[in-house]
Motif scaffolding. Sequence first.
Motif, short mmCIF file in Angstrom:
data_model
loop_
_atom_site.label_atom_id
_atom_site.label_comp_id
_atom_site.label_asym_id
_atom_site.label_seq_id
_atom_site.Cartn_x
_atom_site.Cartn_y
_atom_site.Cartn_z
N GLU A 62 -1.34 -0.11 -10.85
CA GLU A 62 -1.62 0.19 -9.22
C GLU A 62 -2.55 -0.06 -9.03
O GLU A 62 -3.17 -0.18 -7.72
N ARG A 94 -4.11 -2.97 -6.13
CA ARG A 94 -4.91 -2.06 -4.98
C ARG A 94 -6.37 -2.43 -5.27
O ARG A 94 -7.08 -3.67 -4.13
N GLU A 95 -6.46 -2.95 -6.06
CA GLU A 95 -8.49 -3.55 -6.24
C GLU A 95 -8.37 -4.85 -6.56
O GLU A 95 -9.47 -5.56 -5.33
N GLU A 119 -8.20 -5.32 -2.06
CA GLU A 119 -9.73 -4.94 -1.53
C GLU A 119 -10.24 -6.17 -1.95
O GLU A 119 -10.80 -6.90 -0.80
N LEU A 133 -3.53 -1.64 3.63
CA LEU A 133 -3.65 -2.28 2.59
C LEU A 133 -2.58 -1.47 1.26
O LEU A 133 -2.20 -1.22 0.64
N GLU A 134 -2.85 0.13 1.67
CA GLU A 134 -2.20 1.02 1.05
C GLU A 134 -0.35 0.59 1.31
O GLU A 134 0.46 0.59 -0.18
N GLN A 173 0.07 -2.90 -1.23
CA GLN A 173 0.49 -2.18 -2.34
C GLN A 173 1.66 -1.52 -2.93
O GLN A 173 2.32 -1.87 -3.55
N ASN A 174 2.38 -1.05 -2.03
CA ASN A 174 3.29 -0.78 -2.53
C ASN A 174 4.85 -1.70 -1.92
O ASN A 174 5.46 -1.29 -2.95
#
Lengths: 203, 203
Positions: free
Chosen positions: A91, A95-96, A99, A185-186, A189-190
Amino acid sequence: MIALSRKERDRKLRRADILKAAEHLFALKGYHKATIRDIAKEAQYATGTVYLHFKDKGDLYLALLEGRIKDLLGLFKEGVSSLQSPRQKIEAFVREGLEFFEKNRDFFQIIASEDVESLSEKRFSVSPVGRQIKDYVVSLVKESQKSGFIDKKYDPFQAGEILISMLKTVSMEWLQKEKNKKMNLEQQQNMILGIFFNGVAAK
Amino acid sequence: MIALSRKERDRKLRRADILKAAEHLFALKGYHKATIRDIAKEAQYATGTVYLHFKDKGDLYLALLEGRIKDLLGLFKEGVSSLQSPRQKIEAFVREGLEFFEKNRDFFQIIASEDVESLSEKRFSVSPVGRQIKDYVVSLVKESQKSGFIDKKYDPFQAGEILISMLKTVSMEWLQKEKNKKMNLEQQQNMILGIFFNGVAAK
DNA sequence: CTAATTTATGAACGACTGTTCACAAATAAA
DNA sequence: TTTATTTGTGAACAGTCGTTCATAAATTAG
């Protein structure tokens, strides 16, 4: 003497100027269409100055890639260091990645094309980006398989490549959208993690 | 008169010769490094002859892509025509894609890089490959969502792009391996579909 | 301050490539 | 066969780009 260290620092600054301009133009025009002249001009130096810092165009390109990869791998490992479960590590990787790409669009544009272009150029025969990042992701997948979280029937290399290509594909579309009509972003990501772990099939 | 039709046929043959050579060289060296001279020589014509059949280099490149895309879309639709369930259609899409890429490696090499290069060239601002194939896959995903097979929470455009990128990624690695140490087509197909529909998580 | 050394400059060079065009060959018309 | 028309050829042209290098500017040493 102190003078020598100031010289070195100046040298690094010039190098950084040129690398920054190169990143912008390679992203904008691609490796072949970006010229040393343009790069020098954008960095506010004369053409020849570039050759005081880099052997040739290929050297400049590789130095650029290698520097950024170092940054990116550093971020990955840092973002993961405090985490325990393999799932959390993957995860964090996603995310990184999102970003970093959002903050470094020029670099993203370059590596998005790097895999393929490198195939036709003997010079960059093994993509340095592909190699290092892929190795890292593969290690995360293997770890997940050991802990029983990812099904062992999948080849960790293929699974890793697929995860990376999902990240790239989603980033590509995401970064082209207007800011207002864009998922955050989240959510991205999900979505990536949802499909990678559980697929698109309705439950 | 019959003479005119023979002329036309000759013309098409020459065109096909040139397209074949172009496909080979664009795949081998990429768009920028493949030269008209080399293409003409491989097709066994003089440089100028190429310009009797194509307006310029970009026109040649586009004609090549468009022809192949037509073939590929034809195969997709043919392979799917007799099938009923959305799931089977997506399975057929993946199989046809793998088969086509295996039989047309040069073309695969070209489209693998096409998406990205096109971003930096105003000329090919919207990848014709990307557009048509993506539209087709998106329609399959939407159909699957209507029938409740794919979760409606996923954006069909993103899901479609992800499926395409999985197909490309897997094909890329697959086509580089030696014949002996290579998984067969059905295994690759099952892996892609397994991950796309159900993800990598252990059950 | 002057000389020596390092660094920056951008015009010039050479190699390459897309495209054209005057000419030749081949084909069709008369 | 002779003439007209189409098609093929590859040398020549014009533009571009990576790279170099003679010269100038700046920096350091003496």
